[in-house]
Design an enzyme around this catalytic site. Structure first.
Site, PDB file in Angstrom:
ATOM      1  N   ASP A  71     -13.149 -15.379 -11.994  1.00 29.90           N
ATOM      2  CA  ASP A  71     -12.189 -14.521 -11.850  1.00 29.90           C
ATOM      3  C   ASP A  71     -12.485 -13.523 -10.898  1.00 29.90           C
ATOM      4  O   ASP A  71     -11.506 -12.512 -10.566  1.00 29.90           O
ATOM      5  CB  ASP A  71     -12.139 -13.562 -13.091  1.00 29.90           C
ATOM      6  CG  ASP A  71     -11.298 -14.087 -14.248  1.00 29.90           C
ATOM      7  OD1 ASP A  71     -10.267 -14.742 -13.809  1.00 29.90           O
ATOM      8  OD2 ASP A  71     -11.575 -13.771 -15.498  1.00 29.90           O
ATOM      9  N   ARG A  96     -17.253 -11.273 -16.478  1.00 32.11           N
ATOM     10  CA  ARG A  96     -17.292 -10.685 -15.236  1.00 32.11           C
ATOM     11  C   ARG A  96     -18.153  -9.596 -14.884  1.00 32.11           C
ATOM     12  O   ARG A  96     -17.852  -9.132 -13.795  1.00 32.11           O
ATOM     13  CB  ARG A  96     -15.732  -9.997 -15.408  1.00 32.11           C
ATOM     14  CG  ARG A  96     -14.625 -11.193 -15.703  1.00 32.11           C
ATOM     15  CD  ARG A  96     -13.308 -10.696 -15.432  1.00 32.11           C
ATOM     16  NE  ARG A  96     -13.176 -10.395 -14.070  1.00 32.11           N
ATOM     17  CZ  ARG A  96     -11.757  -9.861 -13.457  1.00 32.11           C
ATOM     18  NH1 ARG A  96     -11.109  -9.210 -14.282  1.00 32.11           N
ATOM     19  NH2 ARG A  96     -11.721  -9.711 -12.218  1.00 32.11           N
ATOM     20  N   ARG A 146      -8.906  -2.968 -22.137  1.00 31.16           N
ATOM     21  CA  ARG A 146     -10.245  -3.140 -21.248  1.00 31.16           C
ATOM     22  C   ARG A 146     -10.928  -1.685 -20.892  1.00 31.16           C
ATOM     23  O   ARG A 146     -11.884  -1.628 -21.445  1.00 31.16           O
ATOM     24  CB  ARG A 146      -9.836  -3.580 -20.059  1.00 31.16           C
ATOM     25  CG  ARG A 146      -9.085  -4.914 -20.073  1.00 31.16           C
ATOM     26  CD  ARG A 146     -10.200  -6.176 -20.366  1.00 31.16           C
ATOM     27  NE  ARG A 146      -9.467  -7.473 -20.619  1.00 31.16           N
ATOM     28  CZ  ARG A 146      -9.421  -8.102 -19.849  1.00 31.16           C
ATOM     29  NH1 ARG A 146     -10.136  -7.912 -18.431  1.00 31.16           N
ATOM     30  NH2 ARG A 146      -8.800  -9.361 -20.019  1.00 31.16           N
ATOM     31  N   HIS A 175      -3.718  -4.801 -18.729  1.00 35.64           N
ATOM     32  CA  HIS A 175      -4.369  -3.847 -17.760  1.00 35.64           C
ATOM     33  C   HIS A 175      -3.093  -3.203 -17.252  1.00 35.64           C
ATOM     34  O   HIS A 175      -1.782  -3.498 -17.349  1.00 35.64           O
ATOM     35  CB  HIS A 175      -4.670  -4.635 -16.364  1.00 35.64           C
ATOM     36  CG  HIS A 175      -6.053  -5.068 -16.290  1.00 35.64           C
ATOM     37  ND1 HIS A 175      -6.613  -6.381 -15.717  1.00 35.64           N
ATOM     38  CD2 HIS A 175      -7.020  -4.338 -16.820  1.00 35.64           C
ATOM     39  CE1 HIS A 175      -7.748  -6.379 -15.896  1.00 35.64           C
ATOM     40  NE2 HIS A 175      -8.277  -5.184 -16.315  1.00 35.64           N
ATOM     41  N   CYS A 269      -3.376  -7.944  -8.888  1.00 38.14           N
ATOM     42  CA  CYS A 269      -4.693  -8.306  -9.277  1.00 38.14           C
ATOM     43  C   CYS A 269      -5.565  -8.787  -8.201  1.00 38.14           C
ATOM     44  O   CYS A 269      -6.741  -8.673  -8.101  1.00 38.14           O
ATOM     45  CB  CYS A 269      -4.766  -9.248 -10.547  1.00 38.14           C
ATOM     46  SG  CYS A 269      -3.767  -8.838 -11.878  1.00 38.14           S
TER      47      CYS A 269
HETATM   48  N1  ARG Z   1      -8.618 -13.218 -15.906  1.00 34.08           N
HETATM   49  C1  ARG Z   1      -8.943 -11.890 -15.434  1.00 34.08           C
HETATM   50  C2  ARG Z   1      -9.222 -11.024 -16.774  1.00 34.08           C
HETATM   51  O1  ARG Z   1      -8.805 -11.385 -17.647  1.00 34.08           O
HETATM   52  C3  ARG Z   1      -7.677 -11.497 -14.939  1.00 34.08           C
HETATM   53  C4  ARG Z   1      -7.617  -9.962 -14.292  1.00 34.08           C
HETATM   54  C5  ARG Z   1      -6.398  -9.604 -13.960  1.00 34.08           C
HETATM   55  N2  ARG Z   1      -6.497  -8.619 -13.069  1.00 34.08           N
HETATM   56  C6  ARG Z   1      -5.746  -7.447 -12.882  1.00 34.08           C
HETATM   57  N3  ARG Z   1      -5.966  -6.561 -12.007  1.00 34.08           N
HETATM   58  N4  ARG Z   1      -4.699  -7.164 -13.983  1.00 34.08           N
HETATM   59  O2  ARG Z   1      -9.776 -10.130 -16.638  1.00 34.08           O
END
Ligand code: ARG
Length: 276
Positions: A71, A96, A146, A175, A269
């Site tokens: 990612d 991550r 998140r 997000h 992103c």
């Molecule tokens: N697969 C990543 C996650 O779920 C995607 C992140 C997308 N980034 C963003 N800035 N929305 O963390």
């Protein structure tokens, strides 16, 4: 709004090529581990996004991708900078975690940044947006999926700017940058349905002239855009969103990022803005 001339400002961005991009775990509803991604195509599309930004006169720094961090291409999540101060990221999911270290090293390598390591969980520009020309400079911050709301207070202490907390309620828009974008220094576009009723009220009060998007725009990742104040870069699927920003006086520039959508992300992103 549509009668104002929209002037671009030169930007500096940070991107990370999707050399090790895969969907091998699922931490958002867009990720499907049974579908294989076309790594070559992902890289080609990413390169097209990079050259679109440089072609518009912007500076793009490139972060070295690391194996085992699929990612990492979503570089927006690695930190959040305002006027030379960098509030580091702390990822929610262990898959991550190590990305934050790579971003921190990038900022520490250039002496000009004041880097502050976070204590609270936050995913950088994924959940933070900065509007330098709104109310003297304010930060919009998302929570609910998140970023921990405690990080909003921490960011305010680190950055010395008012932070407005906005509650995200739809898991598809996990997000802030999937539901809201800065079109320039003081204008935003957002999809109201991604926010709690109270947060919708806050947004309507602060931004009465916002460009409102609908669910289809958001599902096409049309809000996951990057704007220099004139050119609005958004993915090719977001046709209706392109029309909306054009009506508001901006110039839509479409790029195909179909592969990155498989990881649950698009233009924004993949692009972190560096605000020196
Ligand atoms: N697969 C990543 C996650 O779920 C995607 C992140 C997308 N980034 C963003 N800035 N929305 O963390």
């Amino acid at each position: 709004m549509s009668y104002t001339e929209r002037l671009p400002r030169n930007r500096t961005y940070l991107m990370c090529p999707p050399e090790h991009f895969t969907v091998e775990y699922a931490i958002n509803p867009w990720m499907d581990t049974t579908v294989t991604v076309d790594a070559g195509l992902a890289l080609k599309q990413w390169e097209q996004l990079r050259t679109t930004l440089t072609g518009l006169g912007h500076v793009v720094h490139v972060l070295d991708p690391e194996p085992g961090l699929p990612d990492m291409v979503y570089s927006a999540n690695g930190a959040f900078s305002v006027d030379g101060t960098v509030y580091g990221a702390r990822f929610k999911y262990p898959q991550r975690t190590a990305e934050a270290v790579a971003h921190q090293a990038f900022y520490l390598a250039a002496e000009s940044w004041k880097f502050v390591a976070p204590e609270q969980v936050n995913e950088g520009e994924g959940d933070f947006a900065y509007l330098p020309g709104a109310y003297g400079g304010i930060v919009l911050a998302g929570y609910g999926f998140r970023t921990d709301p405690a990080a909003h207070a921490e960011a305010q202490e680190v950055l010395g700017r008012p932070v407005i907390s906005l509650r995200l309620v739809d898991p598809a828009f996990y997000h802030l940058d999937t539901a809201l974008a800065a079109l320039d220094d003081r204008h935003v576009t957002y999809y109201p349905g991604a926010f709690s009723p109270a947060s919708q009220r806050v947004l309507a009060q602060l931004f009465p002239d916002a460009v409102l998007a609908d669910r289809e725009d958001a599902e096409a990742f049309g809000l996951n855009l990057v704007s220099d104040g004139r050119h609005v870069i958004l993915n090719t699927e977001a046709v209706a969103m392109g029309h909306k920003v054009r009506e508001a006086g901006y110039l839509p520039v479409h790029v195909d990022l179909s592969e990155l959508k498989r990881g649950g992300g698009s233009v924004k992103c993949a692009v972190a803005e560096l605000r020196a």
